[in-house]
Design an enzyme around this catalytic site. Sequence first.
Site, PDB file in Angstrom:
ATOM      1  N   ARG A  86       0.820  -1.225   0.000  1.00 21.01           N
ATOM      2  CA  ARG A  86       0.000   0.000   0.000  1.00 21.01           C
ATOM      3  C   ARG A  86       0.848   1.267   0.000  1.00 21.01           C
ATOM      4  NH1 ARG A  86      -3.085  -3.143   3.610  1.00 21.01           N
ATOM      5  NH2 ARG A  86      -4.945  -3.947   2.582  1.00 21.01           N
TER       6      ARG A  86
ATOM      7  N   LYS B 237       2.688  11.391 -10.852  1.00 24.81           N
ATOM      8  CA  LYS B 237       1.858  10.477 -11.654  1.00 24.81           C
ATOM      9  C   LYS B 237       2.704   9.276 -12.009  1.00 24.81           C
ATOM     10  CE  LYS B 237      -1.418  13.168 -14.401  1.00 24.81           C
ATOM     11  NZ  LYS B 237      -1.727  13.482 -15.810  1.00 24.81           N
TER      12      LYS B 237
ATOM     13  N   GLU C 288       8.569  17.922 -24.640  1.00 25.06           N
ATOM     14  CA  GLU C 288       7.848  18.252 -23.398  1.00 25.06           C
ATOM     15  C   GLU C 288       8.204  19.667 -22.924  1.00 25.06           C
ATOM     16  OE1 GLU C 288       5.414  16.560 -22.224  1.00 25.06           O
ATOM     17  OE2 GLU C 288       5.723  14.423 -22.606  1.00 25.06           O
TER      18      GLU C 288
ATOM     19  N   LYS D 121       6.101  22.933 -14.469  1.00 30.23           N
ATOM     20  CA  LYS D 121       5.349  21.764 -14.004  1.00 30.23           C
ATOM     21  C   LYS D 121       5.128  21.848 -12.498  1.00 30.23           C
ATOM     22  CE  LYS D 121       4.678  16.890 -14.217  1.00 30.23           C
ATOM     23  NZ  LYS D 121       4.899  15.651 -14.932  1.00 30.23           N
TER      24      LYS D 121
ATOM     25  N   GLU E 242      -5.199  16.758 -10.807  1.00 31.53           N
ATOM     26  CA  GLU E 242      -5.664  17.071 -12.154  1.00 31.53           C
ATOM     27  C   GLU E 242      -7.159  17.349 -12.239  1.00 31.53           C
ATOM     28  OE1 GLU E 242      -3.437  15.075 -15.381  1.00 31.53           O
ATOM     29  OE2 GLU E 242      -5.381  14.798 -16.319  1.00 31.53           O
TER      30      GLU E 242
ATOM     31  N   ARG F 285      -3.818  21.395 -13.874  1.00 27.03           N
ATOM     32  CA  ARG F 285      -2.853  20.343 -14.243  1.00 27.03           C
ATOM     33  C   ARG F 285      -3.188  19.732 -15.601  1.00 27.03           C
ATOM     34  NH1 ARG F 285       0.190  15.650 -10.660  1.00 27.03           N
ATOM     35  NH2 ARG F 285       1.431  14.931 -12.402  1.00 27.03           N
TER      36      ARG F 285
ATOM     37  N   ASN G 209      -1.428  18.280 -20.374  1.00 36.57           N
ATOM     38  CA  ASN G 209      -1.797  17.292 -21.386  1.00 36.57           C
ATOM     39  C   ASN G 209      -1.825  17.874 -22.794  1.00 36.57           C
ATOM     40  OD1 ASN G 209      -2.162  15.198 -19.517  1.00 36.57           O
ATOM     41  ND2 ASN G 209      -4.207  15.957 -19.007  1.00 36.57           N
TER      42      ASN G 209
ATOM     43  N   HIS H 257      -1.226  15.757 -25.831  1.00 34.87           N
ATOM     44  CA  HIS H 257      -1.133  14.356 -25.399  1.00 34.87           C
ATOM     45  C   HIS H 257      -2.314  13.498 -25.822  1.00 34.87           C
ATOM     46  CE1 HIS H 257       2.349  15.679 -23.235  1.00 34.87           C
ATOM     47  NE2 HIS H 257       2.528  14.510 -22.662  1.00 34.87           N
TER      48      HIS H 257
ATOM     49  N   HIS I  90      -0.854  10.576 -27.586  1.00 31.31           N
ATOM     50  CA  HIS I  90      -0.954   9.230 -26.997  1.00 31.31           C
ATOM     51  C   HIS I  90      -1.647   8.287 -27.970  1.00 31.31           C
ATOM     52  CE1 HIS I  90      -0.633  10.110 -22.388  1.00 31.31           C
ATOM     53  NE2 HIS I  90       0.532  10.085 -22.990  1.00 31.31           N
TER      54      HIS I  90
ATOM     55  N   HIS J 178       7.436   8.704 -27.293  1.00 26.20           N
ATOM     56  CA  HIS J 178       6.444   9.529 -26.615  1.00 26.20           C
ATOM     57  C   HIS J 178       6.538  10.989 -27.097  1.00 26.20           C
ATOM     58  CE1 HIS J 178       3.774  10.870 -23.440  1.00 26.20           C
ATOM     59  NE2 HIS J 178       4.669  11.791 -23.105  1.00 26.20           N
TER      60      HIS J 178
HETATM   61  N1  LIG Z   1       4.558  10.446 -15.088  1.00 23.52           N
HETATM   62  C1  LIG Z   1       4.493  11.515 -15.837  1.00 23.52           C
HETATM   63  O1  LIG Z   1       4.083  12.585 -15.407  1.00 23.52           O
HETATM   64  C2  LIG Z   1       4.969  11.422 -17.268  1.00 23.52           C
HETATM   65  C3  LIG Z   1       5.112  12.575 -18.038  1.00 23.52           C
HETATM   66  C4  LIG Z   1       5.604  12.449 -19.321  1.00 23.52           C
HETATM   67  C5  LIG Z   1       5.948  11.190 -19.834  1.00 23.52           C
HETATM   68  N2  LIG Z   1       5.786  10.092 -19.047  1.00 23.52           N
HETATM   69  C6  LIG Z   1       6.165   8.768 -19.536  1.00 23.52           C
HETATM   70  O2  LIG Z   1       7.575   8.737 -19.739  1.00 23.52           O
HETATM   71  C7  LIG Z   1       7.869   7.722 -20.702  1.00 23.52           C
HETATM   72  C8  LIG Z   1       8.882   8.234 -21.682  1.00 23.52           C
HETATM   73  O3  LIG Z   1      10.050   8.570 -20.975  1.00 23.52           O
HETATM   74  P1  LIG Z   1      11.470   8.516 -21.713  1.00 23.52           P
HETATM   75  O4  LIG Z   1      11.377   9.261 -22.979  1.00 23.52           O
HETATM   76  O5  LIG Z   1      12.482   8.888 -20.711  1.00 23.52           O
HETATM   77  O6  LIG Z   1      11.550   6.988 -22.129  1.00 23.52           O
HETATM   78  P2  LIG Z   1      12.484   5.782 -21.640  1.00 23.52           P
HETATM   79  O7  LIG Z   1      12.486   5.657 -20.186  1.00 23.52           O
HETATM   80  O8  LIG Z   1      12.058   4.609 -22.441  1.00 23.52           O
HETATM   81  O9  LIG Z   1      13.916   6.247 -22.107  1.00 23.52           O
HETATM   82  C9  LIG Z   1      14.149   6.361 -23.496  1.00 23.52           C
HETATM   83  C10 LIG Z   1      15.384   5.541 -23.891  1.00 23.52           C
HETATM   84  O10 LIG Z   1      16.522   6.267 -23.457  1.00 23.52           O
HETATM   85  C11 LIG Z   1      17.371   5.412 -22.706  1.00 23.52           C
HETATM   86  N3  LIG Z   1      18.066   6.256 -21.758  1.00 23.52           N
HETATM   87  C12 LIG Z   1      17.580   6.865 -20.666  1.00 23.52           C
HETATM   88  N4  LIG Z   1      18.523   7.609 -20.092  1.00 23.52           N
HETATM   89  C13 LIG Z   1      19.626   7.474 -20.852  1.00 23.52           C
HETATM   90  C14 LIG Z   1      20.935   8.032 -20.799  1.00 23.52           C
HETATM   91  N5  LIG Z   1      21.277   8.898 -19.845  1.00 23.52           N
HETATM   92  N6  LIG Z   1      21.837   7.675 -21.751  1.00 23.52           N
HETATM   93  C15 LIG Z   1      21.487   6.822 -22.753  1.00 23.52           C
HETATM   94  N7  LIG Z   1      20.275   6.284 -22.856  1.00 23.52           N
HETATM   95  C16 LIG Z   1      19.354   6.603 -21.910  1.00 23.52           C
HETATM   96  C17 LIG Z   1      16.480   4.368 -22.111  1.00 23.52           C
HETATM   97  O11 LIG Z   1      17.213   3.186 -21.844  1.00 23.52           O
HETATM   98  C18 LIG Z   1      15.462   4.173 -23.224  1.00 23.52           C
HETATM   99  O12 LIG Z   1      15.951   3.263 -24.179  1.00 23.52           O
HETATM  100  C19 LIG Z   1       6.554   7.335 -21.334  1.00 23.52           C
HETATM  101  O13 LIG Z   1       6.170   6.092 -20.847  1.00 23.52           O
HETATM  102  C20 LIG Z   1       5.582   8.406 -20.861  1.00 23.52           C
HETATM  103  O14 LIG Z   1       4.271   7.935 -20.764  1.00 23.52           O
HETATM  104  C21 LIG Z   1       5.312  10.181 -17.777  1.00 23.52           C
END
Ligand SMILES: NC(=O)c1ccc[n+]([C@@H]2O[C@H](COP(=O)([O-])OP(=O)(O)OC[C@H]3O[C@@H](n4cnc5c(N)ncnc54)[C@H](O)[C@@H]3O)[C@@H](O)[C@H]2O)c1
Length: 451
Positions: free
Chosen positions: A191, A213, A255, A316, A326, A330, A334, A337, A341, A354
Amino acid sequence: MKLDDILNTDSKAAVSPSINAQSMLLDMRIKGQDQHYEIHIGDNALGQLQTLLKGRRCAIVSDDTVWALHGKTLCQALQLHPEAYEQIENWGQVHNETLCLSPTSNECLTPTSTECLSPTSILCQSSDTNFNKLLSISVLPNGEGSKNLEQLTRLYSDFVRAGLTRRDLVIAFGGGVIGDLAGYAAASWLRGVSFVQIPTSLLAMVDSSIGGKVAIDLPEGKNLVGAFHQPKAVLIHPQFLDTLPVRQLRDGIAEMVKAAMIRDEELLPMILNQFRDLPQNQSKDSPAKHNRSQPTQQISALPEINALLKRALSIKKNVVEADEKETGDRKLLNFGHTLGHAAESRGGYSVLTHGEGVALGMQWITRLSEEKGLSEPGTSAYLESALAQLGFETAPPLDFPALKDWVLRDKKMTESGLEVILIRKPGEGYVYPIASKDVDVFFKVNTPDLI
Ligand SMILES: NC(=O)c1ccc[n+]([C@@H]2O[C@H](COP(=O)([O-])OP(=O)(O)OC[C@H]3O[C@@H](n4cnc5c(N)ncnc54)[C@H](O)[C@@H]3O)[C@@H](O)[C@H]2O)c1
C-alpha cells in the site's frame, strides 16, 4: 512581444546569466498536504542520496541501457565498494536477471546461487550511520515495452525475494518508463513505500520525474493503470544526458516546448538557443531498439543547461503544486497528449516515441484550434516553425478516424465528452471541453493513413 519577434530573436539575449556551476534546488509543496520534497539539479545532486538513505535499505530499479552506462555512477553515489559495480556487472552478464540480496544474511536469494555475489562484497564502505543494505537491483529491458503488467509482476517478485518493507526505499533510476513503472510498483507495494526519482533522460528530468503520476500501459492504451504517488526526492544529474541519443533527447525537448506553449512564452527562445543545432536523428529504429552508440553531444556542458532544466521544471512544479490530482490547471500539461498518446498507442509504442507523439499531437490540435478561431492567428505557424527548427517533422494531415478509438479510450474522456488543451497564444494554454456528440465535428474527418 510579437510571434515573429520571438522566433527571430537571437535567444542568447533572452537567457538569464549562466548558473551552471552550482546545484539548484526546487522545493515542491503540494497544495493542502504537509508533505513536500526537494528537487536537486546539478553536478552535486547525487550527493543527496546518502542523506535520503540514512538508516534505510533500498531496491534499485533500472533498465539495461541506463544501468550499463551509468550504474557505476549510482554505485559510487551509494558509496559501495569500488569493485562493487564490476562484480554486479559480471554477475548480471552471467545471470541476466535481478540481483537480489538477503536483508538479513550473507545469502544471495537469486535462484542460481552458485555464482552469486556475496552481499557483503557490495555493502557500503562505511558501516555506521548511512544505509548499508542494498536489497536488490532489478534491471529491465529498456523501452516503453517494459511499462507493462509483466514487468510490474516481476518487480513485485523481486521485492518479495528482497524482503522490501515499508521502511525501505525504491530508487527509480532511468527514463520516464522506469520512473513510471518503479513509481507505480512503489505506490502499490504494501500500500505504498517511498521512492526516489533519479531521472536519466531529458524527458524524465523536465517532466515525468516530478508530479507524482505513476502508471503502466495496457494493450488497450497508455497509462491506464496508475496512481498519484509523490517521490521522496528527485535528483537530477545533467551529466547523464551526455550519453542520451538525439532521438531520445528530442523527446524531452518536445515536453519542454509543451511547457513553454502552455505557460512560459520566453522559455521557447531559450530552448531554441540550446537545441536548435542538434543533428538529425540517426536512427529510425523502433524506440524499443535503443542504440547506445549514438550519444548526442556534451549536453551537460551547454552553458545554460541547469537554468533551462530548472525553468522547465518550475512550470510543471507550479501547475502540480496547485492541482495535484488534475481537477483544474494540471490538465494543461496534457497539451498535445490526447492525439499524441493515440498516435503512439496505435503504433504499438514501436513506431513513435512519446515525444514524437506529443510533437504531432501539439501540431494537430493547434491547427484545428486556429482554424476554429480558438487560437490567435499565427499560433500554429509559430509552434510548427519552432518544432521544425528543433528537428521535428511537420505533422501530416490529421487522420482522426484512424485515431478515434484510441482517443475515446483516453483518460480525459468522460461520459459528457472530452477535454482538450488549446493554446490561446504562445504561453497561454486553456482547457476546452468538447461534448461527446461534437467530437467528430471538432476533429474534422480526413482520410490519409497516418502511421
Ligand atoms: N509520469 C508523468 O508525469 C509522465 C510525463 C511524461 C511522460 N511520461 C512517460 O515517460 C515515458 C517516456 O520517458 P522517456 O522518454 O524517458 O523513455 P524511456 O524511459 O524509455 O527512455 C528512453 C530511452 O533512453 C534510454 N536512456 C535513458 N537515459 C539514458 C541516458 N542517460 N543515456 C542513454 N540512454 C538513456 C532508455 O534506456 C530508453 O531506451 C513514457 O512512458 C511516458 O508515458 C510520464
